[in-house]
Design a protein around this motif. Structure first.
Motif, mmCIF file in Angstrom:
data_model
loop_
_atom_site.group_PDB
_atom_site.id
_atom_site.type_symbol
_atom_site.label_atom_id
_atom_site.label_comp_id
_atom_site.label_asym_id
_atom_site.label_seq_id
_atom_site.Cartn_x
_atom_site.Cartn_y
_atom_site.Cartn_z
ATOM 1 N N UNK A 149 37.854 -23.378 -63.337
ATOM 2 C CA UNK A 149 36.848 -23.123 -62.302
ATOM 3 C C UNK A 149 37.143 -23.919 -61.042
ATOM 4 N N UNK A 150 37.538 -25.204 -61.239
ATOM 5 C CA UNK A 150 37.813 -26.057 -60.080
ATOM 6 C C UNK A 150 39.024 -25.518 -59.307
ATOM 7 N N UNK A 151 40.097 -25.165 -60.010
ATOM 8 C CA UNK A 151 41.291 -24.647 -59.319
ATOM 9 C C UNK A 151 40.989 -23.323 -58.618
ATOM 10 N N UNK A 152 40.232 -22.443 -59.256
ATOM 11 C CA UNK A 152 39.896 -21.169 -58.633
ATOM 12 C C UNK A 152 39.052 -21.340 -57.394
ATOM 13 N N UNK A 212 38.830 -21.173 -51.321
ATOM 14 C CA UNK A 212 38.104 -21.845 -50.227
ATOM 15 C C UNK A 212 38.535 -21.245 -48.891
ATOM 16 N N UNK A 213 37.600 -20.889 -48.089
ATOM 17 C CA UNK A 213 37.893 -20.323 -46.771
ATOM 18 C C UNK A 213 38.141 -18.832 -46.780
ATOM 19 N N UNK A 214 38.112 -18.186 -47.934
ATOM 20 C CA UNK A 214 38.324 -16.740 -48.023
ATOM 21 C C UNK A 214 36.972 -16.065 -48.035
#
Length: 226
Positions: free
Chosen positions: A31-34, A39-41
């Motif tokens: 979840x953290x990596x995804x 981020x920013x999309x």
């Protein structure tokens, strides 16, 4: 009363606990990596009637095209009020039908030369009355007559057919009798020769002898086949 736990059950519970812990940690890390990767999309604007040039300051506000602008763009794309249609294809002109062959018309049958051509010996008469092409064969119409006082026999495997160059040709006989009694009537039949064997021959020759004595020789020379 002291509760005792079976060692096998204890081991199973321990493994399940470890698996759940590993699954929870794996899910949290994913979840953290995804989240960091996205981020920013933001979701793109895909509505065709909205302006495609919205900047950061206009994000979240929708601007609609006017009806007149939509109609003007549609006319410009279609080239005016009339919608382009594919060119009409001309119907091919019908080809002339081949002339129908008359069913009553006989197959190619071309009569050749001047007939009859006769060979005689000792009162036995061998006559070729006509020659015609039929299909891929040359057909000779022939007849035999015995005016002598003795009967004769013929074996048509002894029939000799040669062209004007002296080359032997194979032939088939149909309808001719193997025996002619004395004073017999006229017996008719045909001799068929493949045209492929004739090549450039202009004439052929026939020679028929009686069987078994072979003392009667009937020669019919120079039968035109060109």
């Amino acid at each position: 009363m002291k509760l005792t736990i079976n060692p096998g059950v204890r081991t199973s519970l321990t493994l399940i606990t470890i698996m759940l812990a590993i699954g929870g940690v794996t899910g949290l890390v994913g979840f953290i990596f995804g989240r960091e990767a996205l981020r920013g999309v933001s979701q793109p604007i895909v509505n065709p009637i909205l302006s495609t040039s919205m900047g950061e300051g206009n994000r979240g506000r929708q601007s609609f095209l006017k009806e007149e602008d939509i109609i003007a763009q549609a006319k410009k794309l279609t080239g005016g009020d009339e919608i382009n249609s594919p060119p009409k294809q001309e119907a091919p002109s019908p080809s002339p039908k081949p002339e129908a062959k008359n069913e009553n018309e006989p197959e190619e049958a071309l009569t050749l030369g001047e007939f009859p051509i006769v060979g005689e010996d000792q009162g036995i008469r061998f006559e070729v009355s006509s020659a015609r092409t039929q299909g891929d064969e040359l057909v000779l119409q022939v007849s035999l007559k015995n005016d002598s006082s003795q009967g004769v026999q013929f074996l048509y495997t002894f029939l000799e057919v040669t062209n004007d160059k002296g080359e032997s040709l194979s032939a088939l006989t149909n309808g001719l009798p193997t025996e002619l009694p004395a004073g017999s009537d006229v017996a008719t039949g045909t001799i068929n020769i493949s045209q492929a064997l004739l090549r450039n021959a202009k004439a052929i020759n026939l020679k028929l002898s009686n069987y078994p004595n072979q003392d009667v020789e009937l020669h019919v020379p120079a039968i035109p086949v060109e």
